[in-house]
Motif scaffolding. Structure first.
Motif, mmCIF file in Angstrom:
data_model
loop_
_atom_site.group_PDB
_atom_site.id
_atom_site.type_symbol
_atom_site.label_atom_id
_atom_site.label_comp_id
_atom_site.label_asym_id
_atom_site.label_seq_id
_atom_site.Cartn_x
_atom_site.Cartn_y
_atom_site.Cartn_z
ATOM 1 N N TRP A 272 -82.679 32.776 -9.948
ATOM 2 C CA TRP A 272 -82.130 34.060 -10.757
ATOM 3 C C TRP A 272 -82.106 35.575 -10.203
ATOM 4 C CZ3 TRP A 272 -79.350 33.624 -14.912
ATOM 5 C CH2 TRP A 272 -79.309 32.373 -14.877
ATOM 6 N N LEU A 273 -82.495 35.290 -9.384
ATOM 7 C CA LEU A 273 -82.559 37.005 -8.303
ATOM 8 C C LEU A 273 -81.813 36.943 -7.703
ATOM 9 C CD1 LEU A 273 -86.513 37.951 -8.026
ATOM 10 C CD2 LEU A 273 -85.024 39.260 -9.083
ATOM 11 N N SER A 274 -81.721 35.204 -6.875
ATOM 12 C CA SER A 274 -80.342 35.579 -5.651
ATOM 13 C C SER A 274 -79.272 35.771 -6.455
ATOM 14 C CB SER A 274 -80.758 33.884 -5.206
ATOM 15 O OG SER A 274 -81.627 33.889 -4.443
ATOM 16 N N LEU A 275 -78.814 35.275 -7.486
ATOM 17 C CA LEU A 275 -77.501 36.177 -8.246
ATOM 18 C C LEU A 275 -77.249 37.527 -8.209
ATOM 19 C CD1 LEU A 275 -77.583 33.379 -11.465
ATOM 20 C CD2 LEU A 275 -76.577 33.237 -9.053
ATOM 21 N N LEU A 276 -78.340 38.443 -8.254
ATOM 22 C CA LEU A 276 -77.849 39.389 -8.087
ATOM 23 C C LEU A 276 -76.774 39.835 -6.186
ATOM 24 C CD1 LEU A 276 -80.856 41.313 -8.507
ATOM 25 C CD2 LEU A 276 -79.571 40.871 -9.829
ATOM 26 N N TRP A 277 -77.221 39.291 -5.643
ATOM 27 C CA TRP A 277 -76.212 39.938 -4.355
ATOM 28 C C TRP A 277 -74.945 39.263 -4.501
ATOM 29 C CZ3 TRP A 277 -77.888 41.667 -0.211
ATOM 30 C CH2 TRP A 277 -79.257 42.270 -0.562
ATOM 31 N N LEU A 278 -74.509 38.447 -6.027
ATOM 32 C CA LEU A 278 -73.155 38.426 -6.270
ATOM 33 C C LEU A 278 -71.876 39.617 -6.096
ATOM 34 C CD1 LEU A 278 -72.705 34.991 -8.497
ATOM 35 C CD2 LEU A 278 -71.635 35.486 -6.322
ATOM 36 N N ALA A 279 -73.110 40.968 -6.958
ATOM 37 C CA ALA A 279 -72.669 41.704 -7.634
ATOM 38 C C ALA A 279 -71.395 42.402 -6.380
ATOM 39 C CB ALA A 279 -73.801 42.892 -7.721
ATOM 40 N N ALA A 280 -72.524 41.927 -4.333
ATOM 41 C CA ALA A 280 -71.000 42.285 -3.866
ATOM 42 C C ALA A 280 -69.724 42.215 -3.935
ATOM 43 C CB ALA A 280 -71.932 41.802 -2.700
ATOM 44 N N VAL A 281 -69.610 41.123 -4.450
ATOM 45 C CA VAL A 281 -67.946 40.290 -4.539
ATOM 46 C C VAL A 281 -66.613 41.530 -4.950
ATOM 47 C CG1 VAL A 281 -66.615 39.003 -5.016
ATOM 48 C CG2 VAL A 281 -68.559 38.612 -4.072
ATOM 49 N N PRO A 282 -67.570 42.212 -6.254
ATOM 50 C CA PRO A 282 -66.822 42.771 -7.248
ATOM 51 C C PRO A 282 -66.678 44.577 -6.227
ATOM 52 C CG PRO A 282 -68.695 42.485 -8.751
ATOM 53 C CD PRO A 282 -68.536 41.570 -7.143
ATOM 54 N N ILE A 283 -67.920 44.568 -5.765
ATOM 55 C CA ILE A 283 -68.131 45.789 -4.903
ATOM 56 C C ILE A 283 -66.828 45.569 -3.899
ATOM 57 C CG2 ILE A 283 -68.968 47.556 -3.558
ATOM 58 C CD1 ILE A 283 -71.469 46.490 -5.333
ATOM 59 N N LEU A 284 -66.325 45.153 -3.188
ATOM 60 C CA LEU A 284 -66.081 44.836 -2.262
ATOM 61 C C LEU A 284 -64.269 44.838 -2.413
ATOM 62 C CD1 LEU A 284 -67.504 41.545 0.051
ATOM 63 C CD2 LEU A 284 -67.247 44.610 0.762
#
Length: 215
Positions: free
Chosen positions: A13-25
């Motif tokens: 679940w914590l690893s999913l936080l890295w998905l935020a990089a996609v909308p930022i990019l």
């Protein structure tokens, strides 16, 4: 019955936080989706032979939940492959944005004004909300290809479904006239390059960590 490891689930679940990089990019996509000083066309005679098929707008728009859902599933299936796919995806986006900034391409879309029906309404919505630039390499193709590569860790049946949808999405880019054939080739090439380099880098880092622990 095999019980799931709570610490492993929490880590996923914590690893999913890295998905935020996609909308930022993706912020850069909107900034670059406009004509620059020079706009090029990569259309070939083959593209003029490819028909416009409105029905393919369905797999085209399914791309949005498909990519997110596949990455989430990968997190819980194989965290290393998840990070390899996600890092490759983000790296591919950066490479794509550099192309958009330095070599802006555009596509000529069909005139669908006056056409009726649900499918044409969907196509019109995409056309109105996505300018005909930022074509090479295709981000739809890049990301779908990475999911095709990453989801091989699942069983044969699941991979068959994800690979089929990946291929349909890649086909849809030219069949709804959002991209040309060269854009597909560019997306696959960038995707494969990023996936391999990321895999090699993660393997080297993992080997170094193991070596350090043994010292």
């Amino acid at each position: 019955m095999k019980l799931s490891n709570p610490s492993s689930t929490k880590s996923a679940w914590l690893s999913l936080l890295w998905l935020a990089a996609v909308p930022i990019l993706n912020i850069f996509y909107g900034v670059l989706n406009r004509p620059g000083d020079h706009v090029y066309s990569l259309a070939t005679p083959l593209d003029s032979m490819i028909p416009f098929v409105p029905a393919f707008i369905i797999p085209y728009v399914l791309w949005y939940p498909f990519i997110t859902g596949a990455l989430i599933a990968l997190t819980f299936k194989d965290k290393r492959t998840y990070f390899q796919t996600l890092i490759a995806l983000c790296s591919g986006l950066v490479i794509s944005y550099i192309f958009f900034a330095l070599f802006q391409t555009a596509i000529e879309r069909p005139n669908i004004q006056g056409e009726k029906g649900f499918l044409f309404t969907m196509v019109d919505y995409i056309y109105r909300n996505d300018q005909p630039y930022n074509c090479f390499p295709s981000i739809h193709v890049l990301t779908s290809y990475l999911i095709f590569r990453g989801t091989r860790v699942f069983g044969r049946a699941i991979w068959a479904m994800t690979s089929t949808l990946s291929v349909l999405i890649m086909m849809s880019t030219v069949l709804v006239k959002q991209h040309v054939v060269v854009d597909i080739a560019g997306g696959i090439l960038v995707g494969e390059l990023c996936f391999r380099l990321t895999g090699t880098t993660l393997h080297a880092l993992s080997s170094r960590v193991k070596s350090t622990r043994l010292e």
